[in-house]
Design an enzyme around this catalytic site. Structure first.
Site, mmCIF file in Angstrom:
data_model
loop_
_atom_site.group_PDB
_atom_site.id
_atom_site.type_symbol
_atom_site.label_atom_id
_atom_site.label_comp_id
_atom_site.label_asym_id
_atom_site.label_seq_id
_atom_site.Cartn_x
_atom_site.Cartn_y
_atom_site.Cartn_z
ATOM 1 N N ASP A 254 0.818 -1.220 0.000
ATOM 2 C CA ASP A 254 0.000 0.000 0.000
ATOM 3 C C ASP A 254 0.854 1.273 0.000
ATOM 4 O O ASP A 254 0.693 2.139 0.865
ATOM 5 C CB ASP A 254 -0.906 0.017 1.248
ATOM 6 N N GLU B 44 -11.248 0.314 -3.790
ATOM 7 C CA GLU B 44 -10.626 0.804 -2.552
ATOM 8 C C GLU B 44 -9.407 1.626 -2.923
ATOM 9 O O GLU B 44 -9.215 1.980 -4.079
ATOM 10 C CB GLU B 44 -10.293 -0.367 -1.614
HETATM 11 O O1 FUB Z 1 -3.247 -3.675 3.183
HETATM 12 C C1 FUB Z 1 -4.563 -3.965 3.591
HETATM 13 C C2 FUB Z 1 -5.519 -3.598 2.520
HETATM 14 O O2 FUB Z 1 -5.249 -4.333 1.346
HETATM 15 C C3 FUB Z 1 -5.446 -2.169 2.074
HETATM 16 O O3 FUB Z 1 -5.971 -1.263 2.963
HETATM 17 C C4 FUB Z 1 -6.127 -2.278 0.761
HETATM 18 O O4 FUB Z 1 -5.988 -1.161 -0.052
HETATM 19 C C5 FUB Z 1 -5.472 -3.521 0.207
HETATM 20 O O5 FUB Z 1 -4.232 -3.263 -0.382
#
Ligand code: FUB
Length: 446
Positions: free
Chosen positions: A34, A207
């Protein structure tokens, strides 16, 4: 010592230190995911999530497990410094210190202060699900002081903050869809009701919002599950809160099958870069991810050309440092295979196996500087004995060194004088001369 380092890496407790790293993945001492990359004071700062392996009583086995955040910086996208832990779940007053869910963060500067935004579940009695907290520092590498409570009005993950040209700050987050709101100048409170951002595909999880502006166009980038796993897409608008218009795919689903991806985009020294992640160091468990970077290019009309993930990544490698040719730019179709050096400790990286006649590998952008380098060093081993030809790409290609690798089971550094000495930045080609089986860890010049 090797065993000690391995334990540190697996548990995520790597000590603060300067590490030399380059290529993809960018960080070889711990899992990182991320990535939020930022340019502060002429350097690139990288704020990733920090994946670790869950252990009994610490996180949920088989799932994401994150207890803290590190920050890394680089003056050149090749040499990265780990500034160690900046925020931990057990030092955030409102956060559940047993949740191990410190997911995708972001950081931004305002008025000489650095605001680090992170999602985490609250302690019992607080909001359910994920809240978003803020920690503040006077320096991009910290120390960061977490605020006593999360930002009121945000329930979700993956915060992203941008400050528009008129000084108005915006915060974005995800909860299945993408949301946004204005932030007050104190960067701690919402200044408008959250809105669901419009203009994105209806179906499939979205997301990881990350907004940037270029030439008056607001680009909202985000991971989206259009098929079975996430790919990176973007939408554009003339307004930071939309409505947006879907504009295309930024990066396809990963060939390795890593379920998540997550991105940020920066301009640094007149080149745009996409930071993202993959499962390079953990191909069998995609919740232990690693951050990568590749160059990003715009078309004349402002659309973005799809970014093809590479192993070579970005930045110029210094000829006097270890050049990991397994992070290649191109290679022969046959031979020149890549494998982990030690499958039990993948943080040791990869090796190139030259096992077909005349197989070769090309590694771009090595700087020979102005100092006259005289020797080539190759960390190698060979079951058969063999000869490597090292060329600097040009017209015509020029052999700059010929290296005999003796037969032997152990790794050792072979040294040889150079036949000619290149100058400036060159692409290197390493080729097996004729038959044999030669494994190379790294090469370097002195
Ligand atoms: O790293 C945990 C979660 O997985 C993140 O918050 C999302 O964007 C995905 O990458």
């Amino acid at each position: 010592m090797k065993y000690f380092k391995k334990c540190l890496a697996l548990t995520g407790f790597i000590l603060s230190a300067n590490y030399l790293m380059a290529q993809n993945p960018l960080i070889m001492t711990q899992f990182t995911a991320d990535p939020s990359a930022r340019v502060f004071n002429g350097k690139v700062y990288l704020y990733p999530s920090h994946d670790i392996l869950a252990t009994p009583g610490h996180g949920r086995a088989g799932w994401f497990c994150m207890q803290d955040y590190h920050v890394f910086s680089s003056p050149n996208l090749t040499d990265w410094t780990d500034h160690s832990v900046i925020v931990s779940q057990n030092k955030v007053p409102w956060a559940d210190s047993a949740a191990y869910s410190m997911w995708a963060p972001d950081c931004i500067e305002r008025g000489g202060k650095y605001y680090f935004y992170f999602p985490a579940p609250a302690k019992a009695g607080g909001a359910r699900g994920f809240s978003v907290g803020v920690a503040i520092a006077d320096d991009p590498a910290g120390p960061f002081v977490p605020q006593p409570s999360p930002v009121a009005g945000i329930h979700g993950i993956d915060p992203n903050v941008q400050i528009d040209k008129d000084g108005q700050a915006y915060i974005y987050w995800a909860q299945g869809n993408l949301y946004g709101a204005k932030l007050k100048a104190n960067m701690l409170e919402l200044d408008s009701e959250p809105v669901k951002l419009e203009g994105f595909p209806d179906k499939g999880l979205k997301e990881g919002p990350y907004l940037f502006e270029r030439k008056g166009i607001y680009y909202m980038t985000y991971p989206h599950v259009a098929g079975k796993i996430e790919r990176l897409e973007y939408a554009i608008s003339n307004n930071p809160l939309g409505p947006f218009k879907y504009a295309g795919v930024l990066m396809d689903e990963s060939a390795s099958g890593c379920w998540t991806n997550h991105q940020s985009v920066i301009e640094f020294k007149n080149q745009w870069y996409l930071f993202y992640h993959n499962d390079d160091l953990s191909p069998n468990f995609d919740k232990n991810r690693s951050v990568r970077a590749d160059s990003l290019f715009f078309n004349e009309d402002g659309t973005i050309r799809k970014v093809m993930p590479t192993l070579r990544g970005v930045g110029i490698s210094n000829a006097t440092k270890k050049i990991e040719i397994d992070r290649f730019s191109a290679k022969s179709a046959d031979g020149a295979e890549i494998a982990f050096i030690d499958t039990a400790n993948k943080f040791q990286g990869w090796k190139t196996i030259f096992n077909k006649p005349d197989s070769w590998i090309k590694y771009n952008s090595v700087s020979f500087g102005t100092k006259k380098l005289k020797q080539i060093h190759v960390n190698a081993r060979s079951a058969t004995g063999g000869t490597l030809l090292i060329s600097a790409e040009g017209a015509p290609n020029k052999v700059i060194a010929k290296m005999s690798i003796p037969k032997g089971a152990d790794w050792s550094v072979a040294k040889s004088n150079m036949l000619s000495i290149p100058a400036g930045v060159k692409n290197l080609i390493v080729q097996l001369q004729g038959n044999g089986n030669v494994e190379v860890d790294w090469i370097s010049f002195e």
